[in-house]
Design an enzyme around this catalytic site. Sequence first.
Site, PDB file in Angstrom:
ATOM      1  N   GLU A 249       5.220   6.208  -2.980  1.00 36.82           N
ATOM      2  CA  GLU A 249       4.886   5.921  -1.781  1.00 36.82           C
ATOM      3  C   GLU A 249       5.605   4.484  -1.655  1.00 36.82           C
ATOM      4  O   GLU A 249       5.362   3.589  -2.242  1.00 36.82           O
ATOM      5  CB  GLU A 249       3.318   5.744  -1.647  1.00 36.82           C
ATOM      6  N   CYS A 283       1.146  -1.537   3.322  1.00 36.32           N
ATOM      7  CA  CYS A 283       2.483  -0.809   3.877  1.00 36.32           C
ATOM      8  C   CYS A 283       2.479  -0.346   5.444  1.00 36.32           C
ATOM      9  O   CYS A 283       3.445  -0.240   6.072  1.00 36.32           O
ATOM     10  CB  CYS A 283       2.665   0.140   3.117  1.00 36.32           C
TER      11      CYS A 283
HETATM   12  P1  NDP Z   1       7.449  -3.805  -6.294  1.00 34.77           P
HETATM   13  O1  NDP Z   1       8.288  -2.408  -5.866  1.00 34.77           O
HETATM   14  O2  NDP Z   1       7.818  -4.989  -6.292  1.00 34.77           O
HETATM   15  O3  NDP Z   1       6.169  -3.249  -7.477  1.00 34.77           O
HETATM   16  C1  NDP Z   1       5.505  -2.127  -7.544  1.00 34.77           C
HETATM   17  C2  NDP Z   1       5.277  -1.882  -9.113  1.00 34.77           C
HETATM   18  O4  NDP Z   1       6.515  -1.611  -9.645  1.00 34.77           O
HETATM   19  C3  NDP Z   1       4.920  -3.029  -9.891  1.00 34.77           C
HETATM   20  O5  NDP Z   1       3.757  -2.615 -10.676  1.00 34.77           O
HETATM   21  C4  NDP Z   1       5.978  -3.592 -10.481  1.00 34.77           C
HETATM   22  O6  NDP Z   1       5.817  -4.449 -11.720  1.00 34.77           O
HETATM   23  C5  NDP Z   1       6.682  -2.239 -10.952  1.00 34.77           C
HETATM   24  N1  NDP Z   1       8.124  -2.379 -11.203  1.00 34.77           N
HETATM   25  C6  NDP Z   1       9.081  -3.327 -10.786  1.00 34.77           C
HETATM   26  N2  NDP Z   1      10.079  -3.029 -11.377  1.00 34.77           N
HETATM   27  C7  NDP Z   1      10.165  -2.029 -11.987  1.00 34.77           C
HETATM   28  C8  NDP Z   1      11.113  -1.212 -12.811  1.00 34.77           C
HETATM   29  N3  NDP Z   1      12.498  -1.471 -13.178  1.00 34.77           N
HETATM   30  N4  NDP Z   1      10.522  -0.199 -13.474  1.00 34.77           N
HETATM   31  C9  NDP Z   1       9.120   0.274 -13.360  1.00 34.77           C
HETATM   32  N5  NDP Z   1       8.508  -0.314 -12.633  1.00 34.77           N
HETATM   33  C10 NDP Z   1       8.683  -1.271 -11.828  1.00 34.77           C
HETATM   34  O7  NDP Z   1       6.079  -3.694  -5.143  1.00 34.77           O
HETATM   35  P2  NDP Z   1       5.005  -4.774  -4.630  1.00 34.77           P
HETATM   36  O8  NDP Z   1       3.851  -4.890  -5.767  1.00 34.77           O
HETATM   37  O9  NDP Z   1       5.743  -6.107  -4.363  1.00 34.77           O
HETATM   38  O10 NDP Z   1       4.282  -4.170  -3.467  1.00 34.77           O
HETATM   39  C11 NDP Z   1       4.871  -4.250  -2.135  1.00 34.77           C
HETATM   40  C12 NDP Z   1       5.523  -3.075  -1.693  1.00 34.77           C
HETATM   41  O11 NDP Z   1       4.862  -1.990  -1.707  1.00 34.77           O
HETATM   42  C13 NDP Z   1       5.877  -3.156  -0.036  1.00 34.77           C
HETATM   43  O12 NDP Z   1       7.506  -2.831   0.212  1.00 34.77           O
HETATM   44  C14 NDP Z   1       4.960  -2.129   0.470  1.00 34.77           C
HETATM   45  O13 NDP Z   1       5.524  -1.593   1.733  1.00 34.77           O
HETATM   46  C15 NDP Z   1       4.939  -1.213  -0.611  1.00 34.77           C
HETATM   47  N6  NDP Z   1       3.892  -0.226  -0.532  1.00 34.77           N
HETATM   48  C16 NDP Z   1       3.813   1.004  -0.323  1.00 34.77           C
HETATM   49  C17 NDP Z   1       2.824   1.645   0.292  1.00 34.77           C
HETATM   50  C18 NDP Z   1       2.764   3.089   0.581  1.00 34.77           C
HETATM   51  O14 NDP Z   1       1.785   3.944   0.514  1.00 34.77           O
HETATM   52  N7  NDP Z   1       3.890   3.308   1.241  1.00 34.77           N
HETATM   53  C19 NDP Z   1       1.258   1.222  -0.061  1.00 34.77           C
HETATM   54  C20 NDP Z   1       1.314  -0.108  -0.488  1.00 34.77           C
HETATM   55  C21 NDP Z   1       2.306  -0.833  -0.484  1.00 34.77           C
HETATM   56  P3  NDP Z   1       5.789  -5.935 -11.748  1.00 34.77           P
HETATM   57  O15 NDP Z   1       4.402  -6.121 -10.841  1.00 34.77           O
HETATM   58  O16 NDP Z   1       5.586  -6.318 -12.999  1.00 34.77           O
HETATM   59  O17 NDP Z   1       7.056  -6.345 -10.795  1.00 34.77           O
END
Ligand code: NDP
Length: 475
Positions: A249, A283
Amino acid sequence: MAVQAQLFYGGRWTDGVSVSELRDKYDGALVAEVHEAGAEQVTAALEGVARGQAEHRLTPYERFEILSRTAESVRGRRDEFVRTVVADTGFTVTDARREVDRAVQTLILSGEEAKRIHGEMVPWDAASGAAQDRYAFTVRRPLGVVCAITPFNSPLNTLTHKVAPALAAGNGVVVKPATYTPLSAGLLVRTLLEAGLPESLIAVVHGGGSTVGQWLLESRVPAFYAFTGSTEVGAHIQRTVGLRRTQLEMGSLSSTVVCEDADLTKAAAACVNAAFRKAGQVCTSVQRLYVHAGVVDDFAAELTGIVAASVAGDPRDEKTLVGPVISEAEAVRIASWIDRAVQGGARVMAGGTRHGTVVEPTVLTGVGADMEVHCREVFGPVVSVRPYTDLDRAMDEINDTPYGLSAGIFTADLTKALDAVEKLDMGSVHINETSSNRVDLMPYSGAKQSGMGIEGPRYAVHEMTQQRLVTLARP
Ligand code: NDP
């Protein structure tokens, strides 16, 4: 001593290899010390859950009972969960209550689904020339270990949307919450354990995406990755885990249309909520509002009237509509996008300023198509009002992004509503609601770069199980 956000694996709460400070998103006070997992701990967590999943054969009814008891317990400890979500995120208490109440629903729905996992009869003997002495049917089996990687903007309910269906389906789960928001995950896991979940079926590992997240992706143990977050990280996950299954997502750039025949007062109130709840860090937040030129002034007046009367600031104050965003760096970025839009000719109708991590709820008009606030995901409390005269062209513009999560249209005209349903290339289209309309039982998914796979307990349980065909012949 500060609250310790430890790791949980091997049936124990454990210190990590290093500790980082978690700060309050509004006033910067120390909230907790977070234990970050080392590579060996991540491996131990994954392997422990794999063993646990292989050993424990909870019946569907036992899974239903555990999830139902957890739902009751979260409901009973609502205030503690609300405080924890606020401490994690800086959400207003109103937003945090919604998050907790929705998580209760997600647990209840998932528990119910545990009792509905079934296959189907296959009409083998209806095939031309088929043996007539056979039965064929399908059963659905757990996949093994589900790895849940979650974002900061819904640290409890989005996590629950992954953990609860995974457990309902008979899997074990390893959870990696966002670095910004580790506390809600810990509290949910404690509550599941108190409700009777076998300790070896779950693990929580804290730490950065590029370390702990990456180790989780590189492990061969998880059979399924359930991820919510940015499109960039989602694409990286799919590339790294290869042919294993995922539910991704991802990002969005959500629009809502207000037609000339809409109820403007109703639409304005709904749009304020959808643009500014969780400080716009949703989102499906309304980022672009397409309003018919004939009513745009009246609508903008309704909208700015509500926003100008709203309070931005302390998330623990009941009156606050918009609290802080997740970090000062994000607040600075959002403010810089507003500033650049204004330098390019946009007008600020409400808000537009920043104090620390709080960006005032901001309404812009005169926004150009190439401005960041229009063509990139703001993920903050900023909405742009864009007049249109031709609905078809407005819908072309709405579709003209890499994303396709959700859109809304306010209209009393059935033809326009049905045109939107047919034309908008989105996972969801909401008539007389905003792009942010959602209940937790619905199938939730994105088109294009917004997602793969379907969230919502019924659909997620299906995805987190493997179909097996059985044929049965007389001996
Ligand atoms: P990120 O993509 O930055 O992070 C999401 C998760 O992925 C975090 O736990 C992060 O860890 C982890 N992560 C980052 N890099 C890696 C990697 N290389 N390998 C594995 N895991 C990794 O998103 P945000 O937390 O900034 O959230 C905002 C985004 O989420 C927006 O783009 C929003 O649109 C989207 N979103 C989408 C939704 C949907 O249903 N479509 C709903 C809610 C949000 P860490 O925090 O440690 O960096």
